[in-house]
Scaffold this active site. Structure first.
Site, short mmCIF file in Angstrom:
data_model
loop_
_atom_site.label_atom_id
_atom_site.label_comp_id
_atom_site.label_asym_id
_atom_site.label_seq_id
_atom_site.Cartn_x
_atom_site.Cartn_y
_atom_site.Cartn_z
N THR A 15 0.83 -1.21 0.00
CA THR A 15 0.00 0.00 0.00
C THR A 15 0.86 1.26 0.00
O THR A 15 0.47 2.29 -0.55
CB THR A 15 -0.98 0.03 1.19
N ARG A 67 23.53 -13.98 3.20
CA ARG A 67 22.94 -12.65 3.08
C ARG A 67 23.77 -11.78 2.14
O ARG A 67 23.23 -10.94 1.43
CB ARG A 67 22.84 -11.99 4.46
N ARG A 93 13.34 -7.67 5.06
CA ARG A 93 14.63 -8.34 5.23
C ARG A 93 15.63 -7.31 5.74
O ARG A 93 15.54 -6.13 5.37
CB ARG A 93 15.17 -8.89 3.89
N HIS A 111 8.60 3.25 8.76
CA HIS A 111 8.37 2.37 9.90
C HIS A 111 7.13 2.84 10.65
O HIS A 111 6.95 4.05 10.85
CB HIS A 111 9.60 2.39 10.82
N GLU A 145 22.02 -0.42 11.85
CA GLU A 145 21.18 -0.93 12.95
C GLU A 145 19.71 -0.78 12.55
O GLU A 145 19.31 0.29 12.04
CB GLU A 145 21.46 -0.15 14.23
N ASP A 147 15.98 -0.03 11.86
CA ASP A 147 15.06 1.07 12.19
C ASP A 147 15.74 2.24 12.90
O ASP A 147 15.19 2.85 13.82
CB ASP A 147 13.85 0.55 13.00
N GLU A 176 1.05 6.90 6.90
CA GLU A 176 2.23 6.50 6.12
C GLU A 176 2.08 6.91 4.66
O GLU A 176 3.02 7.36 4.02
CB GLU A 176 2.43 4.98 6.20
C1 GAR Z 1 3.90 -0.70 6.71
O1 GAR Z 1 3.14 -0.41 7.86
C2 GAR Z 1 5.35 -0.37 6.95
O2 GAR Z 1 5.55 0.78 7.75
C3 GAR Z 1 5.81 -1.60 7.68
O3 GAR Z 1 5.20 -2.65 6.99
C4 GAR Z 1 3.96 -2.20 6.44
C5 GAR Z 1 3.95 -2.50 4.97
O4 GAR Z 1 2.69 -2.25 4.41
N1 GAR Z 1 7.24 -1.71 7.69
C6 GAR Z 1 7.93 -2.17 8.73
O5 GAR Z 1 7.43 -2.58 9.74
C7 GAR Z 1 9.45 -2.15 8.55
N2 GAR Z 1 10.11 -2.18 9.81
P1 GAR Z 1 2.53 -2.10 2.83
O6 GAR Z 1 3.17 -3.33 2.20
O7 GAR Z 1 1.04 -2.09 2.63
O8 GAR Z 1 3.18 -0.82 2.39
#
Ligand code: GAR
Length: 217
Positions: A15, A67, A93, A111, A145, A147, A176
């Site tokens: 999204t 990795r 990842r 995040h 590190e 986030d 977001e």
């Molecule tokens: C979002 O909330 C993003 O902030 C989070 O995953 C979701 C992805 O949603 N990311 C993390 O947690 C990374 N640490 P999306 O695929 O619908 O954009």
């Protein structure tokens, strides 16, 4: 002026990718998406990219024994795409330090919390358990590190007494979707500089008032 070329890395529903696709369609938006890469096959994010006519690649982490090898494969695709900026959008990842350094100040992440609070997973449950009155999301440059890194944009939202993880996730997600295009726009306009590990925004418009939760009567 040439538009900033974005590569967007995804793992799931995409999204945030969609929010960037939509922003890039707006007249005058100073960036375009040249590549989408997923580490997981078959995810909705790939359909969104294909629907928008954006080249996609799947680099399945399960196909790599180290990795370093996985990161090298991602790096090769990014280099070939000519991307100026890498946007991690729900990309689940962790990269090696070497990869992060190669894309230093050219890779950003979103995040779902007000970092440095609640890095890692299960952010909304942890925010609810902690009883915080505000949560939100953060767009930041990526550092080794998890986030961490200079903060470009944050959005703050009040937590409601009857919030559930799902309700909170939904409201944070819609924040977001505004925050990520804003961060990209600021970078593309050349208004973000990293000085002493802090992102400084030229001509930032800053909201004025404190928001209290609960409100004063
Ligand atoms: C979002 O909330 C993003 O902030 C989070 O995953 C979701 C992805 O949603 N990311 C993390 O947690 C990374 N640490 P999306 O695929 O619908 O954009």
């Amino acid at each position: 002026m040439a538009r900033l070329k974005l590569a967007v890395l995804v793992s799931g529903s995409g999204t945030n990718l969609q929010a960037l696709i939509d922003a890039c369609k707006e007249p005058g938006f100073p960036a375009e998406i040249v590549q989408v890469v997923s580490n997981r096959p078959g995810v909705t994010a790939l359909e969104r990219a294909a629907g928008a006519g954006i080249p996609t690649d799947v680099i399945n982490h399960k196909a790599f024994t180290t990795r370093v090898a996985f990161d090298a494969a991602i790096h090769a695709v990014l280099e070939a795409s000519g991307a100026d900026l890498v946007c991690l959008a729900g990309f689940m990842r962790l990269f090696t330090d070497g990869f992060v350094e190669r894309w230093r100040d050219r890779m950003i992440n979103i995040h779902p919390s007000l970092l440095p609070a609640f890095p890692g997973r299960h952010t909304h449950k942890r925010a609810l358990d902690a009883g915080v009155r505000f949560t939100g999301c953060t767009v930041h440059y990526v550092r080794p590190e998890m986030d961490t890194g200079p903060i470009i944009v944050q959005a703050a939202l009040p937590v409601h007494p009857d919030d559930t993880v799902e309700r909170l996730r939904e409201r944070v997600l819609s924040a977001e979707h505004r925050s990520y295009p804003l961060a990209v726009r600021l970078i593309a306009e050349g208004r973000v500089r990293v000085i002493d590990e802090r992102a400084v925004i030229d001509d930032a418009l800053v909201p004025g008032a404190a928001m209290l939760n609960p409100r004063e009567r």
